[in-house]
Design an enzyme around this catalytic site. Sequence first.
Site, PDB file in Angstrom:
ATOM      1  N   HIS A 123      -3.791  -2.796  -5.318  1.00  0.00           N
ATOM      2  CA  HIS A 123      -2.358  -3.093  -5.179  1.00  0.00           C
ATOM      3  C   HIS A 123      -2.113  -4.377  -4.386  1.00  0.00           C
ATOM      4  CE1 HIS A 123      -2.709  -0.691  -1.338  1.00  0.00           C
ATOM      5  NE2 HIS A 123      -1.881  -1.630  -0.916  1.00  0.00           N
ATOM      6  N   ASP A 154      -7.556   2.197  -6.871  1.00  0.00           N
ATOM      7  CA  ASP A 154      -6.937   1.219  -5.971  1.00  0.00           C
ATOM      8  C   ASP A 154      -7.974   0.324  -5.292  1.00  0.00           C
ATOM      9  OD1 ASP A 154      -5.006  -0.187  -4.692  1.00  0.00           O
ATOM     10  OD2 ASP A 154      -4.257   1.450  -3.454  1.00  0.00           O
ATOM     11  N   SER A 232      -3.902  -2.922   4.103  1.00  0.00           N
ATOM     12  CA  SER A 232      -4.496  -2.545   2.827  1.00  0.00           C
ATOM     13  C   SER A 232      -5.713  -3.392   2.498  1.00  0.00           C
ATOM     14  CB  SER A 232      -3.459  -2.692   1.705  1.00  0.00           C
ATOM     15  OG  SER A 232      -2.460  -1.726   1.813  1.00  0.00           O
TER      16      SER A 232
END
Length: 549
Positions: A123, A154, A232
């Site tokens: 993402h 992911d 992230s």
Amino acid sequence: MLSCSVRTLRRLRCCCNNSPFLLAKGYCFSRPKAVPSFCKTDSKFSRFYVGERQSSLRQWRKRSLYTEADAYSAIELALDSVVKIFTVSSSPNYLLPWQNKSQRETMGSGFVIPGKRILTNAHVVADHTFVLVRKHGSPTKYRAQVQAVGHECDLAILVVESSEFWEGMNFLELGDIPFLQEAVAVVGYPQGGDNISVTKGVVSRVEPTQYVHGATQLMAIQIDAAINPGNSGGPAIMENKVAGVAFQNLSGAENIGYIIPVPVIKHFIAGVEESGKYVGFCSMGLSCQPTENVQLRNHFKMQPHMTGVLVSKINPLSDARRVLKKDDIILEFDGVPIANDGTVPFRNRERITFDHLVSMKKPNETALVKVLRNGEEHAFTVTLRPLQPLVPVHQFDKLPSYYIFAGLVFVPLTQPYLHEYGEEWYNTSPRRLCERALRELPKKAGEQLVILSQVLMDDINAGYERLAELQVKKVNGIEIENLKHLCQLVENCSTESLRIDLDDDRVVALNYESARIATSRILERHRIPSQMSVDLVSEENNSSIESAC
């Protein structure tokens, strides 16, 4: 395997945006104490279980000696590996599929792995148009290319061609799944500053969790370290090795974050190394029901010592459809007994849904499934492979498909299309389309649900504007399989009148030649560059070449 309510979408978020996602129900684990009763018999499985338990206890004691000095050493190692990622992305507009939305800039983290590659979250680079990376302590940003992306798990791999970037960089090694209460340090570049940040926490839970980005349920590790937007893709360090990759948090709760565990990371990397691209995670294509009710077990002739789950639905495209039947009871998967709640032993006294065993299989690998059918036990070999849903749950890094004829805009139904109705799309999107998107299964490969998304008004289609958002069933009496098939049927129409049958027994009828002329006029009026998307244009060109030959 066991789906969760869509209303729980609002609580979990990726750590570089505010997208809602599902939170799966799980199980809270504790330090091992005793061998379960079903493992006390002298069986191959019990010996394996006891040996695994003793090995895990030794690892747990060894890791408990992990000191503060070791933690600082791990962080020092990470400083020469963790990078900041700058992404410029542009997402498609699914309501106007011939154009993109305005570009946006996001930031995330990543770290170096063997082979001069950078591992980060999918993402972080989804729908990217330009990617830069910057290493710790350097003012220079370097151009990066996305080598592989796995949106379900992911994860993504980046490569940097500049030799200058790799000077002084160290790679991090992948470790093991941590035990509960083991300390981890999350390193990355969260919001609130430009420099690297380190937060410490402990492991709270290990269980399958819904991955917000890919809407897939895979194993995840819950920690109490703060994971904020920008974290992230950063590593969670334990004992100089990576215990996971930070990727999402739980909104409305304090310091509840999630990291992707090493088995999922290794599965992704191994697939990329073997095939050169992301291969996906396997599925049996089953919907199963727990058999915790005594009357239910008696109805299906389960003996007192038997445990398993009831098969309620089978994906027609899965290999399991070849050997399994509705109302079968799955007792074992590859020799591992399945409990009545659908879980299997995982390390010591911990349990995990048997979906995890399935997802860790490589594509086209086989598994031995033991089932109970009409009171008799059977063993079947099932070939496992990734399965695509009838309605795609995501469409990252690709342009939407569309086809326009006489101002009628046809598109395949996807969940991103429904997401255009807002965060409350489950309640605000057309109910019938939403139900089909979440529940219907494909009957054959390549099948799509094609809908009339909107009507670009013109004299040729006046009166049809109220038919928008209905599914297309037939063209000139022929059932359509997908958008490509619809395009071919319309383009190759040889009759004076074109008839399109929609849901609710609605009908669209057009004079074919007048409609073709009107199409060009409508496209020019709305400044639409092409009558169809690029994927259909290439298919149409190939068909023309074959016809000419």
